[in-house]
Design an enzyme around this catalytic site. Sequence first.
Site, PDB file in Angstrom:
ATOM      1  N   ARG A  36      40.171  95.236  35.019  1.00 34.60           N
ATOM      2  CA  ARG A  36      39.767  93.836  34.850  1.00 34.60           C
ATOM      3  C   ARG A  36      40.859  92.859  35.258  1.00 34.60           C
ATOM      4  O   ARG A  36      40.574  91.722  35.599  1.00 34.60           O
ATOM      5  CB  ARG A  36      39.356  93.581  33.398  1.00 34.60           C
ATOM      6  CG  ARG A  36      38.050  94.255  33.013  1.00 34.60           C
ATOM      7  CD  ARG A  36      37.646  93.921  31.593  1.00 34.60           C
ATOM      8  NE  ARG A  36      38.610  94.450  30.624  1.00 34.60           N
ATOM      9  CZ  ARG A  36      38.491  94.303  29.313  1.00 34.60           C
ATOM     10  NH1 ARG A  36      37.470  93.615  28.820  1.00 34.60           N
ATOM     11  NH2 ARG A  36      39.385  94.814  28.498  1.00 34.60           N
ATOM     12  N   ASP A  57      34.542  95.269  35.869  1.00 36.75           N
ATOM     13  CA  ASP A  57      34.340  95.469  34.434  1.00 36.75           C
ATOM     14  C   ASP A  57      33.447  96.682  34.263  1.00 36.75           C
ATOM     15  O   ASP A  57      32.269  96.648  34.627  1.00 36.75           O
ATOM     16  CB  ASP A  57      33.698  94.226  33.830  1.00 36.75           C
ATOM     17  CG  ASP A  57      33.444  94.344  32.335  1.00 36.75           C
ATOM     18  OD1 ASP A  57      33.693  95.429  31.767  1.00 36.75           O
ATOM     19  OD2 ASP A  57      32.999  93.351  31.733  1.00 36.75           O
ATOM     20  N   VAL A  58      33.969  97.778  33.717  1.00 35.79           N
ATOM     21  CA  VAL A  58      33.196  99.016  33.633  1.00 35.79           C
ATOM     22  C   VAL A  58      32.017  98.909  32.676  1.00 35.79           C
ATOM     23  O   VAL A  58      31.112  99.747  32.721  1.00 35.79           O
ATOM     24  CB  VAL A  58      34.083 100.213  33.245  1.00 35.79           C
ATOM     25  CG1 VAL A  58      35.163 100.453  34.284  1.00 35.79           C
ATOM     26  CG2 VAL A  58      34.674 100.047  31.850  1.00 35.79           C
ATOM     27  N   ASN A  84      39.372 106.241  32.919  1.00 40.13           N
ATOM     28  CA  ASN A  84      40.484 106.003  31.994  1.00 40.13           C
ATOM     29  C   ASN A  84      40.357 104.692  31.231  1.00 40.13           C
ATOM     30  O   ASN A  84      41.039 104.494  30.230  1.00 40.13           O
ATOM     31  CB  ASN A  84      41.802 106.028  32.769  1.00 40.13           C
ATOM     32  CG  ASN A  84      42.984 105.650  31.916  1.00 40.13           C
ATOM     33  OD1 ASN A  84      43.370 106.379  31.006  1.00 40.13           O
ATOM     34  ND2 ASN A  84      43.559 104.474  32.190  1.00 40.13           N
ATOM     35  N   TYR A 149      36.070 103.344  17.769  1.00 37.09           N
ATOM     36  CA  TYR A 149      36.794 104.050  18.824  1.00 37.09           C
ATOM     37  C   TYR A 149      36.536 105.556  18.727  1.00 37.09           C
ATOM     38  O   TYR A 149      36.231 106.211  19.728  1.00 37.09           O
ATOM     39  CB  TYR A 149      38.284 103.748  18.695  1.00 37.09           C
ATOM     40  CG  TYR A 149      39.166 104.347  19.755  1.00 37.09           C
ATOM     41  CD1 TYR A 149      39.233 103.805  21.038  1.00 37.09           C
ATOM     42  CD2 TYR A 149      39.970 105.453  19.474  1.00 37.09           C
ATOM     43  CE1 TYR A 149      40.056 104.349  22.013  1.00 37.09           C
ATOM     44  CE2 TYR A 149      40.803 106.002  20.428  1.00 37.09           C
ATOM     45  CZ  TYR A 149      40.843 105.443  21.698  1.00 37.09           C
ATOM     46  OH  TYR A 149      41.666 105.997  22.654  1.00 37.09           O
ATOM     47  N   LYS A 153      34.681 107.873  21.520  1.00 39.54           N
ATOM     48  CA  LYS A 153      35.384 108.977  22.172  1.00 39.54           C
ATOM     49  C   LYS A 153      34.709 110.319  21.880  1.00 39.54           C
ATOM     50  O   LYS A 153      34.695 111.213  22.744  1.00 39.54           O
ATOM     51  CB  LYS A 153      36.847 108.995  21.731  1.00 39.54           C
ATOM     52  CG  LYS A 153      37.664 107.821  22.258  1.00 39.54           C
ATOM     53  CD  LYS A 153      37.707 107.769  23.781  1.00 39.54           C
ATOM     54  CE  LYS A 153      38.667 106.707  24.288  1.00 39.54           C
ATOM     55  NZ  LYS A 153      38.727 106.675  25.774  1.00 39.54           N
ATOM     56  N   THR A 184      51.864 103.887  25.715  1.00 44.60           N
ATOM     57  CA  THR A 184      51.117 102.986  26.588  1.00 44.60           C
ATOM     58  C   THR A 184      51.019 101.594  25.961  1.00 44.60           C
ATOM     59  O   THR A 184      51.393 101.384  24.800  1.00 44.60           O
ATOM     60  CB  THR A 184      49.686 103.503  26.817  1.00 44.60           C
ATOM     61  OG1 THR A 184      48.998 103.524  25.553  1.00 44.60           O
ATOM     62  CG2 THR A 184      49.691 104.903  27.418  1.00 44.60           C
TER      63      THR A 184
END
Length: 252
Positions: A36, A57-58, A84, A149, A153, A184
């Site tokens: 993005r 934007d996925v 990812n 989340y 996942k 990250t």
Amino acid sequence: MSTPRHALITGGGTGIGAAVAERLAAEGMNVTVVGRRSAPLEALAARLEGANAVTADVTDAGSVGRAFEEARAVHGPVGVLVNNAGAAKTAPFDRIEAGDWQSMLEVNLSGVFHCMQVALTDMRAVGGGRIVNVASTAGLKGYAYVAGYCAAKHGVIGLTRAVALELAREPITVNAVCPGYTDTELVSNALDTITAKTGRSREEALQEFVKVNPQRRLVRPEEVAETVSWLCRPNTAAVTGQAISVSGGEVM
């Protein structure tokens, strides 16, 4: 399957995505990084030979379709897809707002679905491919305060396994890589949130993260990228439908 020459990586501007892009480019692939934010994508693409940056934007199927069109125009059909892109929001379960719940599903799960559907046409056109979904140890176990989340996942793992079975007779593999807490931007932001809300020092907050890893450290993005790279090689054709933990032994 011959070695794929065009790899598309979502969430490719920083962290694990950038490490994957660098690793696959080093192996001679033409890389398209998608995300993005244009600035980190463009900066990475400028450093890598044969790299291309596309803003998308996925969570938007139309945006994903346009991103693949742009990628094909530069490097041809996509032979490797690395999903990812992701995000995490923290809150006690009873305080999760409906919008936050939905956003976790959209970016972490629906984005994978959109990209896989489009990529499948490309891979069939070139005679094979590799799909690697960057899930998380949160797809293999539960963590408190990130229910959305974790749910998303876990969904990625289920999607990976289902599609791998559907494609088992074709030269296309579908696998998931499940990093533990990794060094990250996402983890850095989580540390910032913890320190702001609890008053603990950043080091104290970090220790809460690394204590679940038997190696007592954060995973390095390059370690995740190495696993992704291995899954993308021609000689891993028998490896499909797997969820590989890269977590220092946190999940076995």
